[in-house]
Scaffold this motif. Structure first.
Motif, short mmCIF file in Angstrom:
data_model
loop_
_atom_site.label_atom_id
_atom_site.label_comp_id
_atom_site.label_asym_id
_atom_site.label_seq_id
_atom_site.Cartn_x
_atom_site.Cartn_y
_atom_site.Cartn_z
N GLU A 1 0.84 -1.19 0.00
CA GLU A 1 0.00 0.00 0.00
C GLU A 1 0.88 1.26 0.00
OE1 GLU A 1 -3.16 1.50 3.13
OE2 GLU A 1 -3.36 -0.62 2.66
N PRO A 2 0.56 2.26 -0.87
CA PRO A 2 1.38 3.48 -0.87
C PRO A 2 1.18 4.26 0.43
CG PRO A 2 -0.50 3.75 -2.30
CD PRO A 2 -0.50 2.31 -1.84
N PRO A 3 2.19 5.03 0.84
CA PRO A 3 2.05 5.78 2.08
C PRO A 3 1.05 6.93 1.91
CG PRO A 3 4.12 6.30 1.01
CD PRO A 3 3.50 5.18 0.24
N ASN A 4 0.40 7.28 2.99
CA ASN A 4 -0.58 8.35 2.97
C ASN A 4 0.11 9.64 3.42
OD1 ASN A 4 -2.80 9.93 3.01
ND2 ASN A 4 -3.81 8.90 4.71
N TYR A 5 0.27 10.57 2.50
CA TYR A 5 0.93 11.83 2.81
C TYR A 5 -0.05 12.95 3.13
CZ TYR A 5 5.17 9.70 1.01
OH TYR A 5 6.24 8.87 0.81
N GLY A 6 -1.27 12.69 3.16
CA GLY A 6 -2.27 13.73 3.46
C GLY A 6 -2.82 14.32 2.18
N THR A 7 -3.57 15.38 2.33
CA THR A 7 -4.18 16.01 1.17
C THR A 7 -3.16 16.92 0.48
OG1 THR A 7 -4.97 17.83 2.50
CG2 THR A 7 -6.46 15.96 2.23
N PRO A 8 -3.27 17.07 -0.85
CA PRO A 8 -2.35 17.97 -1.57
C PRO A 8 -2.64 19.42 -1.21
CG PRO A 8 -4.02 17.13 -3.06
CD PRO A 8 -4.20 16.41 -1.76
N PRO A 9 -1.66 20.29 -1.39
CA PRO A 9 -1.88 21.71 -1.05
C PRO A 9 -2.88 22.33 -2.01
CG PRO A 9 0.22 21.43 -2.15
CD PRO A 9 -0.32 20.06 -1.90
N PRO A 10 -3.56 23.38 -1.58
CA PRO A 10 -4.55 24.02 -2.47
C PRO A 10 -3.84 24.74 -3.62
CG PRO A 10 -4.25 25.31 -0.47
CD PRO A 10 -3.46 24.04 -0.29
#
Length: 120
Positions: free
Chosen positions: A5-14
């Motif tokens: 599973e790929p790592p979860n880096y959070g949401t991309p910047p706006p």
């Protein structure tokens, strides 16, 4: 989280505000920037005046057009480009005037002989 599973880096910047591309590109619709024609003519006349430095009236015209072009660009509020071309016209015009004056002084003092001898 498993190994596959790929790592979860959070949401991309706006995206940047205004939706403009940070790399230049086309301006947004409705905001067409135009080039100052006076700046372009100033640069062209400055080049011609530099080539014909004996007739420095052309260089004076390039200098005047350059100042008018820079004023036009400054007063447009960013809607016109060409400040660099106007500056180039001013510089070329001043150099053409200086070379024209030096040319006339050299001819007047006899340092440069402008007689045309056809007996070759």
């Amino acid at each position: 989280m498993s190994v596959n599973e790929p790592p979860n880096y959070g949401t991309p910047p706006p995206p940047p505000p205004g939706g403009d591309s940070p790399y230049g590109g086309q301006p947004p619709a409705g905001e067409q920037r135009s080039m100052s024609v006076m700046s372009l003519i100033s640069m062209i006349v400055g080049i011609v005046g530099l080539c014909c430095s004996g007739i420095f009236v052309v260089s004076i015209a390039a200098t005047v057009l350059g100042f008018l072009g820079r004023k036009e660009v400054a007063e447009s509020g960013g809607m016109k480009t060409g400040g660099g071309m106007a500056l180039a016209g001013i510089i070329l015009g001043v150099v053409g005037v200086v070379l024209g004056i030096v040319n006339w002084v050299l001819v007047a003092t006899g340092v440069v002989d402008m007689t045309w001898n056809t007996n070759v």
